[in-house]
Design a protein around this motif. Sequence first.
Motif, PDB file in Angstrom:
ATOM      1  N   TYR A   1      -9.278  -5.069  14.767  1.00 11.75           N
ATOM      2  CA  TYR A   1      -9.775  -4.673  13.441  1.00 11.75           C
ATOM      3  C   TYR A   1      -8.694  -4.933  12.390  1.00 11.75           C
ATOM      4  O   TYR A   1      -8.955  -5.527  11.345  1.00 11.75           O
ATOM      5  CB  TYR A   1     -10.184  -3.193  13.429  1.00 11.75           C
ATOM      6  CG  TYR A   1     -10.464  -2.696  12.034  1.00 11.75           C
ATOM      7  CD1 TYR A   1     -11.702  -2.915  11.433  1.00 11.75           C
ATOM      8  CD2 TYR A   1      -9.479  -2.052  11.297  1.00 11.75           C
ATOM      9  CE1 TYR A   1     -11.947  -2.484  10.130  1.00 11.75           C
ATOM     10  CE2 TYR A   1      -9.721  -1.631   9.995  1.00 11.75           C
ATOM     11  CZ  TYR A   1     -10.955  -1.848   9.421  1.00 11.75           C
ATOM     12  OH  TYR A   1     -11.191  -1.434   8.129  1.00 11.75           O
ATOM     13  N   THR A   2      -7.472  -4.491  12.688  1.00 14.35           N
ATOM     14  CA  THR A   2      -6.362  -4.709  11.756  1.00 14.35           C
ATOM     15  C   THR A   2      -6.155  -6.198  11.517  1.00 14.35           C
ATOM     16  O   THR A   2      -5.926  -6.624  10.385  1.00 14.35           O
ATOM     17  CB  THR A   2      -5.080  -4.035  12.279  1.00 14.35           C
ATOM     18  OG1 THR A   2      -5.318  -2.628  12.384  1.00 14.35           O
ATOM     19  CG2 THR A   2      -3.895  -4.273  11.350  1.00 14.35           C
ATOM     20  N   ALA A   3      -6.266  -7.000  12.571  1.00 17.00           N
ATOM     21  CA  ALA A   3      -6.122  -8.450  12.420  1.00 17.00           C
ATOM     22  C   ALA A   3      -7.199  -9.014  11.492  1.00 17.00           C
ATOM     23  O   ALA A   3      -6.915  -9.889  10.669  1.00 17.00           O
ATOM     24  CB  ALA A   3      -6.174  -9.129  13.788  1.00 17.00           C
TER      25      ALA A   3
ATOM     26  N   GLU B   1       4.872  -1.989   7.014  1.00 17.87           N
ATOM     27  CA  GLU B   1       5.623  -1.261   8.041  1.00 17.87           C
ATOM     28  C   GLU B   1       5.641   0.263   7.856  1.00 17.87           C
ATOM     29  O   GLU B   1       5.553   0.992   8.820  1.00 17.87           O
ATOM     30  CB  GLU B   1       7.054  -1.786   8.147  1.00 17.87           C
ATOM     31  CG  GLU B   1       7.129  -3.164   8.776  1.00 17.87           C
ATOM     32  CD  GLU B   1       6.577  -3.225  10.185  1.00 17.87           C
ATOM     33  OE1 GLU B   1       7.021  -2.453  11.040  1.00 17.87           O
ATOM     34  OE2 GLU B   1       5.693  -4.054  10.426  1.00 17.87           O
ATOM     35  N   THR B   2       5.778   0.748   6.638  1.00 18.06           N
ATOM     36  CA  THR B   2       5.878   2.192   6.417  1.00 18.06           C
ATOM     37  C   THR B   2       4.560   2.820   5.982  1.00 18.06           C
ATOM     38  O   THR B   2       4.505   4.016   5.715  1.00 18.06           O
ATOM     39  CB  THR B   2       6.959   2.507   5.365  1.00 18.06           C
ATOM     40  OG1 THR B   2       6.605   1.853   4.144  1.00 18.06           O
ATOM     41  CG2 THR B   2       8.328   2.046   5.830  1.00 18.06           C
ATOM     42  N   LEU B   3       3.499   2.032   5.914  1.00 16.55           N
ATOM     43  CA  LEU B   3       2.195   2.545   5.508  1.00 16.55           C
ATOM     44  C   LEU B   3       1.378   2.971   6.718  1.00 16.55           C
ATOM     45  O   LEU B   3       1.637   2.547   7.843  1.00 16.55           O
ATOM     46  CB  LEU B   3       1.429   1.470   4.735  1.00 16.55           C
ATOM     47  CG  LEU B   3       2.076   0.958   3.455  1.00 16.55           C
ATOM     48  CD1 LEU B   3       1.240  -0.155   2.850  1.00 16.55           C
ATOM     49  CD2 LEU B   3       2.285   2.086   2.461  1.00 16.55           C
ATOM     50  N   ALA B   4       0.354   3.794   6.476  1.00 15.09           N
ATOM     51  CA  ALA B   4      -0.566   4.176   7.544  1.00 15.09           C
ATOM     52  C   ALA B   4      -1.252   2.924   8.064  1.00 15.09           C
ATOM     53  O   ALA B   4      -1.626   2.036   7.299  1.00 15.09           O
ATOM     54  CB  ALA B   4      -1.592   5.164   7.023  1.00 15.09           C
ATOM     55  N   CYS B   5      -1.409   2.844   9.372  1.00 14.21           N
ATOM     56  CA  CYS B   5      -2.026   1.665   9.967  1.00 14.21           C
ATOM     57  C   CYS B   5      -3.477   1.550   9.517  1.00 14.21           C
ATOM     58  O   CYS B   5      -4.200   2.539   9.411  1.00 14.21           O
ATOM     59  CB  CYS B   5      -1.943   1.729  11.487  1.00 14.21           C
ATOM     60  SG  CYS B   5      -2.354   0.137  12.244  1.00 14.21           S
ATOM     61  N   LEU B   6      -3.887   0.330   9.296  1.00 14.98           N
ATOM     62  CA  LEU B   6      -5.242   0.048   8.820  1.00 14.98           C
ATOM     63  C   LEU B   6      -6.312   0.378   9.857  1.00 14.98           C
ATOM     64  O   LEU B   6      -7.480   0.523   9.509  1.00 14.98           O
ATOM     65  CB  LEU B   6      -5.330  -1.424   8.424  1.00 14.98           C
ATOM     66  CG  LEU B   6      -4.375  -1.847   7.306  1.00 14.98           C
ATOM     67  CD1 LEU B   6      -4.297  -3.359   7.212  1.00 14.98           C
ATOM     68  CD2 LEU B   6      -4.788  -1.231   5.997  1.00 14.98           C
ATOM     69  N   CYS B   7      -5.940   0.532  11.116  1.00 15.90           N
ATOM     70  CA  CYS B   7      -6.918   0.791  12.177  1.00 15.90           C
ATOM     71  C   CYS B   7      -7.407   2.230  12.194  1.00 15.90           C
ATOM     72  O   CYS B   7      -8.326   2.563  12.946  1.00 15.90           O
ATOM     73  CB  CYS B   7      -6.341   0.422  13.541  1.00 15.90           C
ATOM     74  SG  CYS B   7      -5.181   1.640  14.216  1.00 15.90           S
ATOM     75  N   GLY B   8      -6.794   3.092  11.382  1.00 20.01           N
ATOM     76  CA  GLY B   8      -7.242   4.480  11.311  1.00 20.01           C
ATOM     77  C   GLY B   8      -6.680   5.393  12.383  1.00 20.01           C
ATOM     78  O   GLY B   8      -7.152   6.513  12.555  1.00 20.01           O
TER      79      GLY B   8
ATOM     80  N   LYS C   1      -1.231   6.680  12.665  1.00 21.46           N
ATOM     81  CA  LYS C   1       0.173   6.312  12.849  1.00 21.46           C
ATOM     82  C   LYS C   1       0.589   5.332  11.758  1.00 21.46           C
ATOM     83  O   LYS C   1      -0.247   4.706  11.121  1.00 21.46           O
ATOM     84  CB  LYS C   1       0.376   5.627  14.202  1.00 21.46           C
ATOM     85  CG  LYS C   1       0.021   6.477  15.393  1.00 21.46           C
ATOM     86  CD  LYS C   1       0.166   5.659  16.655  1.00 21.46           C
ATOM     87  CE  LYS C   1      -0.271   6.442  17.880  1.00 21.46           C
ATOM     88  NZ  LYS C   1      -0.223   5.609  19.088  1.00 21.46           N
ATOM     89  N   GLN C   2       1.900   5.172  11.586  1.00 24.36           N
ATOM     90  CA  GLN C   2       2.393   4.137  10.691  1.00 24.36           C
ATOM     91  C   GLN C   2       2.159   2.777  11.342  1.00 24.36           C
ATOM     92  O   GLN C   2       2.212   2.643  12.568  1.00 24.36           O
ATOM     93  CB  GLN C   2       3.892   4.310  10.408  1.00 24.36           C
ATOM     94  CG  GLN C   2       4.202   5.441   9.469  1.00 24.36           C
ATOM     95  CD  GLN C   2       5.679   5.446   9.096  1.00 24.36           C
ATOM     96  OE1 GLN C   2       6.532   4.983   9.841  1.00 24.36           O
ATOM     97  NE2 GLN C   2       5.966   5.978   7.922  1.00 24.36           N
ATOM     98  N   TYR C   3       1.947   1.763  10.502  1.00 24.71           N
ATOM     99  CA  TYR C   3       1.703   0.411  11.000  1.00 24.71           C
ATOM    100  C   TYR C   3       2.809  -0.024  11.961  1.00 24.71           C
ATOM    101  O   TYR C   3       2.527  -0.607  13.015  1.00 24.71           O
ATOM    102  CB  TYR C   3       1.580  -0.570   9.825  1.00 24.71           C
ATOM    103  CG  TYR C   3       1.393  -1.991  10.257  1.00 24.71           C
ATOM    104  CD1 TYR C   3       0.155  -2.450  10.704  1.00 24.71           C
ATOM    105  CD2 TYR C   3       2.449  -2.897  10.238  1.00 24.71           C
ATOM    106  CE1 TYR C   3      -0.023  -3.761  11.123  1.00 24.71           C
ATOM    107  CE2 TYR C   3       2.276  -4.208  10.645  1.00 24.71           C
ATOM    108  CZ  TYR C   3       1.041  -4.632  11.087  1.00 24.71           C
ATOM    109  OH  TYR C   3       0.877  -5.933  11.504  1.00 24.71           O
TER     110      TYR C   3
END
Length: 134
Positions: free
Chosen positions: A46-48, A9-16, A19-21
């Motif tokens: 991609y995140t999925a 939740e507080t990490l950078a989104c994996l999709c690049g 934004k935060q996840y």
Amino acid sequence: MNTQTTHLETLACLCGSGKQYADCCSRYLDQGEPATTAEILMRSRYTAYTLNCEDYLLATWHPDTRPTSLGLTDQLSKKWLGLAIKRHEQSAADNAMVEFIARYKINGRAHRLHEISRFVREAGIWFYVDGDIL
């Protein structure tokens, strides 16, 4: 909320997206919000893949081209390294394409998937249809 993604939740989104996840792909994967563009759907897919969320991937795949299973848990373990969106074009109100490069490693060896994906919107919901690997 999906317990698999709670720690993100507080990490950078994996999709690049930068934004935060919690403010990005969580809205689609965990809260069921429909993606408003094909690019957003591509990023969430991609995140999925990075999280092995096969249910989400199948649900966002158009029924005409959707496989019965992806077998993500049976595949060799991939370490996803990043997503780069090269272009996003909406050719009509309900048709779009997204060109992307996804980088990953299997057993320490680097790979990249360069694809032009086709998307269609039906009843206001975007679906992945298919793609051409470059």
